[in-house]
Scaffold this active site. Structure first.
Site, mmCIF file in Angstrom:
data_model
loop_
_atom_site.group_PDB
_atom_site.id
_atom_site.type_symbol
_atom_site.label_atom_id
_atom_site.label_comp_id
_atom_site.label_asym_id
_atom_site.label_seq_id
_atom_site.Cartn_x
_atom_site.Cartn_y
_atom_site.Cartn_z
ATOM 1 N N ASP A 193 3.491 25.039 24.919
ATOM 2 C CA ASP A 193 3.895 25.579 23.512
ATOM 3 C C ASP A 193 3.529 26.880 22.670
ATOM 4 O O ASP A 193 2.344 26.616 22.670
ATOM 5 C CB ASP A 193 3.651 24.020 22.058
ATOM 6 C CG ASP A 193 4.012 25.204 20.876
ATOM 7 O OD1 ASP A 193 5.011 25.756 20.784
ATOM 8 O OD2 ASP A 193 3.863 23.507 20.484
ATOM 9 N N ASP A 231 10.144 29.260 22.202
ATOM 10 C CA ASP A 231 8.453 29.419 21.982
ATOM 11 C C ASP A 231 7.921 28.217 22.442
ATOM 12 O O ASP A 231 6.926 28.440 23.128
ATOM 13 C CB ASP A 231 8.143 29.487 20.862
ATOM 14 C CG ASP A 231 8.312 28.593 20.134
ATOM 15 O OD1 ASP A 231 8.752 27.660 20.144
ATOM 16 O OD2 ASP A 231 7.654 28.775 18.841
ATOM 17 N N GLU A 232 9.122 27.267 23.732
ATOM 18 C CA GLU A 232 8.536 25.953 23.545
ATOM 19 C C GLU A 232 9.081 26.073 25.330
ATOM 20 O O GLU A 232 10.648 26.005 25.121
ATOM 21 C CB GLU A 232 9.466 24.619 23.239
ATOM 22 C CG GLU A 232 7.998 24.841 21.825
ATOM 23 C CD GLU A 232 8.253 23.378 21.454
ATOM 24 O OE1 GLU A 232 7.761 22.327 21.393
ATOM 25 O OE2 GLU A 232 9.229 23.526 19.947
#
Length: 412
Positions: free
Chosen positions: A17, A111-112
């Site tokens: 993350d 973003d993960e």
């Protein structure tokens, strides 16, 4: 103790993350903003904070806050217009480097990402060592920090990653997961929304440790397979697999926020035309067509709109816009609106069969679209566009929540 730490796990899931991703990219590229309270907005005129730096968060500024409120908290707060294409490019590099570690990768958002590295233990070593490798490679590829959670299931790994932010690394062995989660409120786990949380609270389940007292069958009857999964999630035994396949699209849509309480017909039509052309171009890019569309306008009390159909499947923005005009004529009564949405509801692969009637027109239209799409791909979105779109909103595009670096979800 060392032998226990290094023993091979039956299943190893990692959640990577990025930390305040958009803000971190801006601080990476603008050294003068490092250590400063910055917030990302949709364009320079954006009034709502999309995300903010950890320096801003430490002062009480948070996602969803209005810029004017942030300035009251911190007069030195810096508003930064979003650069979605740049963020998507950095994310693409990150996802590429993750694939060098394992092909079992699920891109959860821009973003993960989840990684199943169960079969990598012989190659790379212990779960902790693999997690550290993920963190190092991501930060080397992107130039910004990330947090990593390592456990034996997706839910526990995701929860673990949140605990160490920013720049965190949290490892929870599978045999410790139930104990570590027992005092955690159930609504802190990803996938348990407020509605499910209320249902569980009514049955005395407030924390994960309470779940063992509730029969799994009760959740199964109420929520089906997802309910049964929730029961296992709270025990630290989420059975959900890392999903490497991107499902075919069930819909393809674009929406845009408008100035509050917009009532001018010309303005609304320009916004709808903008979204119609974006949907059409995206359908064509992936060789799809649709015949059912949702056209919506968001008023203060909810959505005005309708599902509409074209006689034949299409990827032509003019035909989609014709449905928008029908919706305006029949549904809109002059209310102030603040958002528009155009969505293709049944995208399907293009049929090679030409229409029996209007064949010449279809061939001409397809040729025109091909030229326009190739030009826009080379010189930028809407380098060639209907003249009315010269008056379109100057608010920049945003990254779709389901963004992927490839395929039909590579959408900004």
């Amino acid at each position: 103790m060392t032998a226990l730490k290094d023993r091979r796990w039956r299943r190893v899931i990692i959640l990577m993350d990025m930390d305040a991703f958009f803000a971190s990219v801006e601080q990476r590229d603008h050294p003068e903003w490092r250590g400063q309270a910055i917030g990302i907005t949709n364009g320079q005129r954006g009034t709502c904070i999309i995300t903010c730096s950890y320096e801003a968060r430490a002062l009480g500024i948070k996602t969803g806050m209005r810029v004017r409120e942030a300035l009251q908290i911190c007069p030195d707060f810096i508003q930064v217009p979003a650069s979605p294409e740049r963020y998507a490019a950095v994310s693409t590099r990150i996802m590429h480097v993750l694939r060098t570690i394992t092909p079992d990768l699920e891109i959860f958002s821009v973003d993960e990402a989840f990684l199943d590295v169960t079969h990598c233990q012989r190659l790379y070593g212990s779960p902790e060592r693999i997690g550290r490798l993920v963190k190092t490679r991501v930060e080397t590829a992107s130039g910004v920090r990330c947090s990593v959670g390592v456990s034996g299931d997706k839910t526990t790994a995701k929860w673990a990653a949140k605990q160490g932010k920013p720049d965190g690394f949290v490892l929870i062995p599978p045999w410790e997961a139930r104990y570590r989660l027992r005092e955690v409120p159930v609504t802190e786990l990803c996938g348990i929304a407020d509605g499910v949380g209320r249902y569980l609270a009514e049955r005395g389940v407030f924390r994960c440790g309470d779940m063992a007292r509730l029969p799994i069958g009760e959740l199964g009857r109420r929520f089906g397979n997802q309910g049964r999964r929730i029961w296992y999630m709270c025990q630290g035994e989420d059975p959900e697999r890392v999903e490497t396949r991107v499902a075919p699209p069930k819909s393809i849509g674009h929406g845009k926020v408008m100035p509050p309480d917009t009532r001018d017909l010309e303005t609304i039509q320009i916004f709808l035309l903008h979204m119609s052309e974006k949907v059409a171009a995206r359908l064509r890019r992936h060789e799809l067509q649709a015949s059912r569309f949702f056209v919506g306008l968001r008023a203060g009390w909810g959505w005005i709109g309708a599902k509409r159909a074209t006689p034949l499947p299409t990827s032509d923005g003019r035909r989609i816009m014709a449905l928008c005009r029908e919706t305006l004529r029949e549904q809109w009564q002059g209310e102030g609106v603040s958002q528009v949405q155009v969505t293709a509801l049944d995208p399907r692969p293009v049929c090679e069969q030409l229409e029996l009637f209007g064949m010449d027109e279809q061939v001409e239209s397809d040729a025109l679209h091909q030229v326009v799409d190739q030009t826009n791909e080379r010189y930028g979105e809407f380098a060639i566009a209907p003249a009315r779109l010269l008056k379109r909103s100057d608010m920049p595009n945003v990254i779709a929540p389901s963004w992927k670096p490839f395929g039909h979800r590579q959408s900004i």
